[in-house]
Motif scaffolding. Sequence first.
Motif, short mmCIF file in Angstrom:
data_model
loop_
_atom_site.label_atom_id
_atom_site.label_comp_id
_atom_site.label_asym_id
_atom_site.label_seq_id
_atom_site.Cartn_x
_atom_site.Cartn_y
_atom_site.Cartn_z
N LYS B 12 0.83 -1.21 0.00
CA LYS B 12 0.00 0.00 0.00
C LYS B 12 0.86 1.26 0.00
N PRO B 13 0.27 2.41 -0.35
CA PRO B 13 1.06 3.65 -0.35
C PRO B 13 1.58 4.00 1.04
N THR B 14 2.73 4.65 1.07
CA THR B 14 3.35 5.04 2.33
C THR B 14 2.38 5.77 3.24
N MET B 15 1.62 6.72 2.67
CA MET B 15 0.75 7.55 3.51
C MET B 15 -0.39 6.75 4.14
N THR B 16 -0.77 5.64 3.52
CA THR B 16 -1.78 4.78 4.14
C THR B 16 -1.27 4.27 5.49
N TYR B 17 -0.03 3.81 5.52
CA TYR B 17 0.54 3.30 6.76
C TYR B 17 0.79 4.42 7.77
N VAL B 18 1.16 5.59 7.26
CA VAL B 18 1.37 6.74 8.15
C VAL B 18 0.06 7.08 8.88
N LEU B 19 -1.04 7.11 8.13
CA LEU B 19 -2.32 7.49 8.73
C LEU B 19 -2.82 6.43 9.71
N VAL B 20 -2.60 5.15 9.38
CA VAL B 20 -2.99 4.07 10.29
C VAL B 20 -2.20 4.18 11.60
N THR B 21 -0.91 4.44 11.46
CA THR B 21 -0.05 4.54 12.65
C THR B 21 -0.45 5.75 13.50
N ALA B 22 -0.65 6.89 12.85
CA ALA B 22 -1.04 8.10 13.59
C ALA B 22 -2.38 7.88 14.31
N ALA B 23 -3.29 7.14 13.66
CA ALA B 23 -4.60 6.86 14.27
C ALA B 23 -4.44 6.02 15.55
N ARG B 24 -3.53 5.07 15.52
CA ARG B 24 -3.28 4.24 16.70
C ARG B 24 -2.88 5.10 17.90
N PHE B 25 -1.99 6.04 17.64
CA PHE B 25 -1.55 6.92 18.73
C PHE B 25 -2.70 7.79 19.20
N LYS B 26 -3.50 8.25 18.26
CA LYS B 26 -4.64 9.11 18.60
C LYS B 26 -5.65 8.35 19.47
N GLU B 27 -5.77 7.04 19.23
CA GLU B 27 -6.68 6.21 20.03
C GLU B 27 -6.14 5.96 21.43
N GLY B 28 -4.88 6.38 21.67
CA GLY B 28 -4.34 6.26 23.02
C GLY B 28 -3.28 5.19 23.19
N ASP B 29 -2.94 4.48 22.11
CA ASP B 29 -1.88 3.48 22.21
C ASP B 29 -0.55 4.19 22.43
N PRO B 30 0.23 3.80 23.46
CA PRO B 30 1.49 4.49 23.70
C PRO B 30 2.63 3.98 22.81
N MET B 31 2.45 2.80 22.21
CA MET B 31 3.52 2.23 21.40
C MET B 31 2.98 1.55 20.15
N VAL B 32 3.64 1.79 19.03
CA VAL B 32 3.32 1.10 17.79
C VAL B 32 4.62 0.55 17.21
N ILE B 33 4.56 -0.69 16.73
CA ILE B 33 5.74 -1.33 16.15
C ILE B 33 5.54 -1.44 14.64
N ILE B 41 11.64 -2.55 3.65
CA ILE B 41 12.38 -1.96 4.77
C ILE B 41 12.47 -0.44 4.61
N SER B 42 12.79 0.02 3.39
CA SER B 42 12.90 1.47 3.16
C SER B 42 11.58 2.17 3.48
N LYS B 43 10.46 1.54 3.07
CA LYS B 43 9.16 2.16 3.32
C LYS B 43 8.84 2.17 4.81
N ALA B 44 9.26 1.13 5.53
CA ALA B 44 9.02 1.08 6.98
C ALA B 44 9.74 2.24 7.68
N VAL B 45 10.95 2.55 7.21
CA VAL B 45 11.71 3.67 7.78
C VAL B 45 11.02 4.99 7.44
N ASP B 46 10.59 5.13 6.17
CA ASP B 46 9.85 6.34 5.75
C ASP B 46 8.61 6.55 6.64
N VAL B 47 7.82 5.50 6.80
CA VAL B 47 6.58 5.61 7.58
C VAL B 47 6.90 6.09 9.00
#
Lengths: 97, 97
Positions: B12-33, B41-47
């Motif tokens: 999926k596009p990089t920004m899809t993963y960025v938004l999913v990750t940001a949403a996790r934090f917004k929901e109150g999760d203190p850590m995302v892996i 790997i390069s995209k994981a670093v970008d995200v």
Amino acid sequence: MIEDRTIYIGNKPTMTYVLVTAARFKEGDPMVIIKGRGKFISKAVDVSLIVKDRFVPDVQIQSVGIVTEVMSTGHNGPSNVSSIQISLFKSGQDGHV
Amino acid sequence: MIEDRTIYIGNKPTMTYVLVTAARFKEGDPMVIIKGRGKFISKAVDVSLIVKDRFVPDVQIQSVGIVTEVMSTGHNGPSNVSSIQISLFKSGQDGHV
């Protein structure tokens, strides 16, 4: 000179960088730093792990850092690019730990 | 469940993963892996860096690990693939830290 210890990953084949890195350790260097930007981040990780797993048995991944670098190339002003820096350390160098 | 905290990076596009990750934090999760294998790997670093730099101000890169994983897919027996695991931690969660 610390800078001499850094190998920048680019368009050459993965094994080219693996062999250069392994040669550094063979020459007695206790530490080699592998750096890659953008799409070359994956290759930088491959190089580091192949050296560690298959070429220099007592090499360890000492640290892995990721940062955003600002590049000032192109017509559209500065752009951000991700980068990785992997420090490989050979323990037991010269009989020392 | 720790596994719920992991986001696997794929096609999926990089920004899809960025938004999913940001949403996790917004929901109150203190850590995302964030995990990625091979060319992702390069995209994981970008995200990870885009989330940290532009979306969730108080997120920090807590740790970055790289390992070789053995995949048992394909006709040629097991093959090795590099992978990265990036732990993002949001400080100040719930007023702690």
